[in-house]
Design an enzyme around this catalytic site. Structure first.
Site, PDB file in Angstrom:
ATOM      1  N   PHE A   1     -62.615 -12.998  32.890  1.00  0.00           N
ATOM      2  CA  PHE A   1     -62.560 -11.757  33.676  1.00  0.00           C
ATOM      3  C   PHE A   1     -62.101 -12.006  35.112  1.00  0.00           C
ATOM      4  O   PHE A   1     -61.614 -11.074  35.766  1.00  0.00           O
ATOM      5  CB  PHE A   1     -63.967 -11.138  33.805  1.00  0.00           C
ATOM      6  CG  PHE A   1     -64.582 -10.613  32.542  1.00  0.00           C
ATOM      7  CD1 PHE A   1     -64.351  -9.304  32.130  1.00  0.00           C
ATOM      8  CD2 PHE A   1     -65.421 -11.404  31.774  1.00  0.00           C
ATOM      9  CE1 PHE A   1     -64.947  -8.805  30.983  1.00  0.00           C
ATOM     10  CE2 PHE A   1     -66.017 -10.917  30.625  1.00  0.00           C
ATOM     11  CZ  PHE A   1     -65.782  -9.608  30.228  1.00  0.00           C
TER      12      PHE A   1
ATOM     13  N   THR B   1     -55.226  -5.586  31.646  1.00  0.00           N
ATOM     14  CA  THR B   1     -55.288  -4.169  32.027  1.00  0.00           C
ATOM     15  C   THR B   1     -54.079  -3.392  31.509  1.00  0.00           C
ATOM     16  O   THR B   1     -52.986  -3.965  31.357  1.00  0.00           O
ATOM     17  CB  THR B   1     -55.341  -4.069  33.569  1.00  0.00           C
ATOM     18  OG1 THR B   1     -55.074  -2.720  33.960  1.00  0.00           O
ATOM     19  CG2 THR B   1     -54.302  -4.961  34.246  1.00  0.00           C
ATOM     20  N   ASP B   2     -54.260  -2.103  31.301  1.00  0.00           N
ATOM     21  CA  ASP B   2     -53.129  -1.248  30.892  1.00  0.00           C
ATOM     22  C   ASP B   2     -52.092  -1.132  32.011  1.00  0.00           C
ATOM     23  O   ASP B   2     -50.963  -0.701  31.764  1.00  0.00           O
ATOM     24  CB  ASP B   2     -53.619   0.146  30.462  1.00  0.00           C
ATOM     25  CG  ASP B   2     -54.358   0.921  31.557  1.00  0.00           C
ATOM     26  OD1 ASP B   2     -54.569   0.382  32.663  1.00  0.00           O
ATOM     27  OD2 ASP B   2     -54.717   2.087  31.294  1.00  0.00           O
ATOM     28  N   GLU B   3     -52.477  -1.516  33.250  1.00  0.00           N
ATOM     29  CA  GLU B   3     -51.547  -1.348  34.370  1.00  0.00           C
ATOM     30  C   GLU B   3     -50.320  -2.247  34.239  1.00  0.00           C
ATOM     31  O   GLU B   3     -49.315  -2.023  34.910  1.00  0.00           O
ATOM     32  CB  GLU B   3     -52.269  -1.560  35.710  1.00  0.00           C
ATOM     33  CG  GLU B   3     -53.385  -0.551  35.863  1.00  0.00           C
ATOM     34  CD  GLU B   3     -54.030  -0.483  37.230  1.00  0.00           C
ATOM     35  OE1 GLU B   3     -53.346  -0.725  38.235  1.00  0.00           O
ATOM     36  OE2 GLU B   3     -55.229  -0.164  37.292  1.00  0.00           O
TER      37      GLU B   3
ATOM     38  N   TYR C   1     -50.969  -5.961  42.175  1.00  0.00           N
ATOM     39  CA  TYR C   1     -52.078  -6.262  41.249  1.00  0.00           C
ATOM     40  C   TYR C   1     -51.563  -6.306  39.812  1.00  0.00           C
ATOM     41  O   TYR C   1     -51.790  -7.278  39.079  1.00  0.00           O
ATOM     42  CB  TYR C   1     -53.189  -5.209  41.388  1.00  0.00           C
ATOM     43  CG  TYR C   1     -54.146  -5.175  40.210  1.00  0.00           C
ATOM     44  CD1 TYR C   1     -54.985  -6.257  39.939  1.00  0.00           C
ATOM     45  CD2 TYR C   1     -54.200  -4.066  39.351  1.00  0.00           C
ATOM     46  CE1 TYR C   1     -55.854  -6.232  38.843  1.00  0.00           C
ATOM     47  CE2 TYR C   1     -55.058  -4.034  38.269  1.00  0.00           C
ATOM     48  CZ  TYR C   1     -55.888  -5.125  38.013  1.00  0.00           C
ATOM     49  OH  TYR C   1     -56.737  -5.107  36.933  1.00  0.00           O
TER      50      TYR C   1
ATOM     51  N   LYS D   1     -51.316  -9.456  37.113  1.00  0.00           N
ATOM     52  CA  LYS D   1     -51.970  -9.460  35.795  1.00  0.00           C
ATOM     53  C   LYS D   1     -50.916  -9.658  34.694  1.00  0.00           C
ATOM     54  O   LYS D   1     -51.153 -10.373  33.720  1.00  0.00           O
ATOM     55  CB  LYS D   1     -52.744  -8.159  35.563  1.00  0.00           C
ATOM     56  CG  LYS D   1     -53.985  -7.985  36.424  1.00  0.00           C
ATOM     57  CD  LYS D   1     -55.082  -9.025  36.162  1.00  0.00           C
ATOM     58  CE  LYS D   1     -55.770  -8.849  34.822  1.00  0.00           C
ATOM     59  NZ  LYS D   1     -56.953  -9.740  34.696  1.00  0.00           N
TER      60      LYS D   1
HETATM   61  P1  NAD Z   1     -64.391  -7.105  40.039  1.00  0.00           P
HETATM   62  O1  NAD Z   1     -63.511  -7.182  41.244  1.00  0.00           O
HETATM   63  O2  NAD Z   1     -65.592  -6.238  40.074  1.00  0.00           O
HETATM   64  O3  NAD Z   1     -64.904  -8.575  39.654  1.00  0.00           O
HETATM   65  C1  NAD Z   1     -64.077  -9.706  39.747  1.00  0.00           C
HETATM   66  C2  NAD Z   1     -64.968 -10.951  39.739  1.00  0.00           C
HETATM   67  O4  NAD Z   1     -64.103 -12.103  39.753  1.00  0.00           O
HETATM   68  C3  NAD Z   1     -65.893 -11.051  40.957  1.00  0.00           C
HETATM   69  O5  NAD Z   1     -67.186 -11.446  40.550  1.00  0.00           O
HETATM   70  C4  NAD Z   1     -65.248 -12.135  41.806  1.00  0.00           C
HETATM   71  O6  NAD Z   1     -66.179 -12.868  42.590  1.00  0.00           O
HETATM   72  C5  NAD Z   1     -64.605 -13.009  40.743  1.00  0.00           C
HETATM   73  N1  NAD Z   1     -63.476 -13.779  41.278  1.00  0.00           N
HETATM   74  C6  NAD Z   1     -62.444 -13.300  42.030  1.00  0.00           C
HETATM   75  N2  NAD Z   1     -61.637 -14.322  42.383  1.00  0.00           N
HETATM   76  C7  NAD Z   1     -62.170 -15.455  41.835  1.00  0.00           C
HETATM   77  C8  NAD Z   1     -61.781 -16.815  41.848  1.00  0.00           C
HETATM   78  N3  NAD Z   1     -60.685 -17.243  42.520  1.00  0.00           N
HETATM   79  N4  NAD Z   1     -62.536 -17.694  41.146  1.00  0.00           N
HETATM   80  C9  NAD Z   1     -63.648 -17.287  40.481  1.00  0.00           C
HETATM   81  N5  NAD Z   1     -64.076 -16.014  40.468  1.00  0.00           N
HETATM   82  C10 NAD Z   1     -63.329 -15.116  41.137  1.00  0.00           C
HETATM   83  O7  NAD Z   1     -63.410  -6.704  38.841  1.00  0.00           O
HETATM   84  P2  NAD Z   1     -63.710  -5.933  37.479  1.00  0.00           P
HETATM   85  O8  NAD Z   1     -63.410  -4.512  37.675  1.00  0.00           O
HETATM   86  O9  NAD Z   1     -65.027  -6.360  36.951  1.00  0.00           O
HETATM   87  O10 NAD Z   1     -62.531  -6.538  36.572  1.00  0.00           O
HETATM   88  C11 NAD Z   1     -62.753  -7.690  35.766  1.00  0.00           C
HETATM   89  C12 NAD Z   1     -61.505  -7.977  34.948  1.00  0.00           C
HETATM   90  O11 NAD Z   1     -61.196  -6.855  34.127  1.00  0.00           O
HETATM   91  C13 NAD Z   1     -60.261  -8.234  35.784  1.00  0.00           C
HETATM   92  O12 NAD Z   1     -59.520  -9.274  35.177  1.00  0.00           O
HETATM   93  C14 NAD Z   1     -59.491  -6.925  35.725  1.00  0.00           C
HETATM   94  O13 NAD Z   1     -58.105  -7.141  35.862  1.00  0.00           O
HETATM   95  C15 NAD Z   1     -59.864  -6.454  34.329  1.00  0.00           C
HETATM   96  N6  NAD Z   1     -59.809  -4.989  34.128  1.00  0.00           N
HETATM   97  C16 NAD Z   1     -60.504  -4.147  34.966  1.00  0.00           C
HETATM   98  C17 NAD Z   1     -60.467  -2.785  34.724  1.00  0.00           C
HETATM   99  C18 NAD Z   1     -61.250  -1.820  35.604  1.00  0.00           C
HETATM  100  O14 NAD Z   1     -61.121  -0.606  35.435  1.00  0.00           O
HETATM  101  N7  NAD Z   1     -62.088  -2.284  36.521  1.00  0.00           N
HETATM  102  C19 NAD Z   1     -59.732  -2.270  33.657  1.00  0.00           C
HETATM  103  C20 NAD Z   1     -59.047  -3.163  32.815  1.00  0.00           C
HETATM  104  C21 NAD Z   1     -59.098  -4.531  33.064  1.00  0.00           C
HETATM  105  P1  TYD Z   2     -58.845   3.004  41.333  1.00  0.00           P
HETATM  106  O1  TYD Z   2     -60.289   3.215  41.030  1.00  0.00           O
HETATM  107  O2  TYD Z   2     -58.459   2.224  42.545  1.00  0.00           O
HETATM  108  O3  TYD Z   2     -58.193   2.383  40.002  1.00  0.00           O
HETATM  109  P2  TYD Z   2     -56.620   2.135  39.624  1.00  0.00           P
HETATM  110  O4  TYD Z   2     -55.806   2.286  40.845  1.00  0.00           O
HETATM  111  O5  TYD Z   2     -56.661   0.727  39.138  1.00  0.00           O
HETATM  112  O6  TYD Z   2     -56.306   3.141  38.557  1.00  0.00           O
HETATM  113  O7  TYD Z   2     -58.154   4.427  41.447  1.00  0.00           O
HETATM  114  C1  TYD Z   2     -58.201   5.357  40.384  1.00  0.00           C
HETATM  115  C2  TYD Z   2     -57.352   6.541  40.781  1.00  0.00           C
HETATM  116  O8  TYD Z   2     -57.974   7.208  41.883  1.00  0.00           O
HETATM  117  C3  TYD Z   2     -55.963   6.162  41.256  1.00  0.00           C
HETATM  118  O9  TYD Z   2     -55.040   7.158  40.819  1.00  0.00           O
HETATM  119  C4  TYD Z   2     -56.069   6.177  42.769  1.00  0.00           C
HETATM  120  C5  TYD Z   2     -57.093   7.266  43.012  1.00  0.00           C
HETATM  121  N1  TYD Z   2     -57.934   7.100  44.223  1.00  0.00           N
HETATM  122  C6  TYD Z   2     -58.044   8.144  45.151  1.00  0.00           C
HETATM  123  O10 TYD Z   2     -57.451   9.232  44.992  1.00  0.00           O
HETATM  124  N2  TYD Z   2     -58.830   7.956  46.241  1.00  0.00           N
HETATM  125  C7  TYD Z   2     -59.497   6.773  46.470  1.00  0.00           C
HETATM  126  O11 TYD Z   2     -60.191   6.638  47.509  1.00  0.00           O
HETATM  127  C8  TYD Z   2     -59.375   5.726  45.491  1.00  0.00           C
HETATM  128  C9  TYD Z   2     -60.087   4.410  45.697  1.00  0.00           C
HETATM  129  C10 TYD Z   2     -58.585   5.933  44.381  1.00  0.00           C
END
Ligand code: NAD
Ligand code: TYD
Length: 341
Positions: free
Chosen positions: A82, A126-128, A151, A155
């Site tokens: 992750f 991620t879907d991004e 970002y 990824k």
């Molecule tokens: P997050 O930012 O909450 O957590 C990331 C974690 O990685 C943190 O604990 C951080 O300390 C650790 N980390 C960062 N850099 C590091 C490094 N160099 N070495 C070791 N640890 C490190 O992110 P999240 O939202 O929990 O996302 C986790 C994963 O899921 C990511 O790979 C992200 O791309 C993927 N993802 C997230 C979403 C979402 O909606 N949040 C959706 C799809 C995929």
């Molecule tokens: P975000 O949670 O940053 O996820 P991602 O950009 O990875 O989809 O943002 C979700 C959506 O919300 C995105 O279209 C950007 C928008 N957004 C706002 O409108 N205001 C905000 O303050 C933030 C953080 C996001």
């Protein structure tokens, strides 16, 4: 015996995943490796830090010798990866940490996991990486990679490095690509926790552009269960899309949060749009559903209501993040005990 190395297990999704696999008993032990960057927080692991099956290791995945020495003498046979820099807005400001962690760090882990002979490596993506959709259509696993933010590009690069390891070395990796997650312990820079916490503090809610960008929301538990389905039953070398099937425009989400917290819509502030803002993401998860028997179970309405309740009940957790107090937690309580630096 299954021993899983989880990277990024102190972040939002990783900490929910660690909690979930320890509760379900599918792993005999979990090694949780995390650098504790700004988004990593040991307070996310409340309740599991003292579990004898869980071991926390502080290390930076981009530092190969550091990771090697931190994991020296520790056994694991599978990896769920992750750890990443995860916030689009930060990547627009400065892409450096994204390249270092997401690209270089993933290669460090691939090399280490191959040397250690792991039997399975799940790369959480991620879907991004697919870019943006118009008003219709869905991302499938065969949609070309077309990332738009630094970002997403980092990824996509990590996905391609995993693909190359599979192709070149016959490395047993699988890739998941999930839509936008929400739920407990999400860092309050992301849309839902930022809006909920600002609403609870009667602060303005910043909506980018016209607020009509669409995201496909999935509860973090459903994502974690999808990762588990892929880890346990996925075919090595394959990509699996995971999504919630809950498309919502941002402004709809923001208004739902205001209604649920009984706060006025006058808190909404339309602000300058994000640079290069992707208009719409939406996932076709048919492959995971038909091959793995996984499907998301949490409706967006129920999941959002539970999540808002969690942020109301755990106000101290996000207040300590917003004030910066959480950064002292590791130093005060765990550095000596966990042997980190
Ligand atoms: P997050 O930012 O909450 O957590 C990331 C974690 O990685 C943190 O604990 C951080 O300390 C650790 N980390 C960062 N850099 C590091 C490094 N160099 N070495 C070791 N640890 C490190 O992110 P999240 O939202 O929990 O996302 C986790 C994963 O899921 C990511 O790979 C992200 O791309 C993927 N993802 C997230 C979403 C979402 O909606 N949040 C959706 C799809 C995929
Ligand atoms: P975000 O949670 O940053 O996820 P991602 O950009 O990875 O989809 O943002 C979700 C959506 O919300 C995105 O279209 C950007 C928008 N957004 C706002 O409108 N205001 C905000 O303050 C933030 C953080 C996001």
């Amino acid at each position: 015996m299954t021993s899983i190395l989880v990277t990024g297990g102190a972040g939002f999704i990783g900490s929910n995943y660690v909690r979930r696999i320890l509760a379900s008993g599918v792993a005999d032990s979990v090694v949780n490796l995390d650098a504790l960057t700004y988004s990593g927080n040991l307070e996310n692991l409340d309740g599991v830090l003292d579990d004898p099956r869980h071991r926390f290791v502080k290390a930076d995945i981009a530092d190969a010798p550091g990771v090697d020495s931190a994991l020296g003498g520790i056994d694991f046979d599978q990896v769920v990866h992750f750890a990443a820099e995860s916030h689009v807005d930060r990547s627009i400001e400065d892409a450096g940490a994204f390249l270092r962690t997401n690209v270089l760090g993933t290669q460090v882990l691939l090399d280490l996991a191959r040397r250690r002979g792991v039997t399975r490596f799940v790369h959480v993506s991620t879907d991004e990486v697919y870019g943006a959709l118009g008003p219709t259509g869905l991302f499938s696993e065969t949609t070309p990679l077309s990332p738009n933010s630094p970002y997403a590009a980092s990824k996509a690069a990590s996905d391609l490095l995993v693909r190359a390891a599979i192709h070149t070395h016959g490395f047993p990796a699988l890739i998941t690509r999930c839509s936008n997650n929400y739920g407990p312990y999400q860092f309050p820079e992301k849309l839902i926790p930022l809006m909920v916490s600002n609403a609870l503090e009667d602060r303005p809610l910043p909506v980018y552009g016209d607020g009509m960008q669409v995201r496909d929301w999935i509860h973090v538990n459903d994502h974690c269960d999808g990762i588990e389905a892929v880890r346990q039953r996925g075919r090595v070398g394959e990509v699996y899309n995971l999504g919630g099937g809950n498309e919502r425009a941002n402004i709809q989400v923001v208004k739902a949060i205001l209604a649920a917290t009984s706060k006025p819509e006058s808190l909404i502030r339309y602000v300058a749009d994000r640079l290069g803002h992707d208009r719409r993401y939406a996932i076709d998860a048919t492959k995971a559903e038909t091959e793995l028997g996984w499907s998301p179970l949490v409706s967006f309405e129920a999941g959002l209501a539970q999540t808002i309740d969690w942020y109301i009940s755990n106000r101290r957790w996000w207040e300590r993040i917003k004030s910066g107090a959480y950064l002292e937690f590791y130093a005060r309580h765990y550095a000596a005990r966990l042997g980190g630096n």
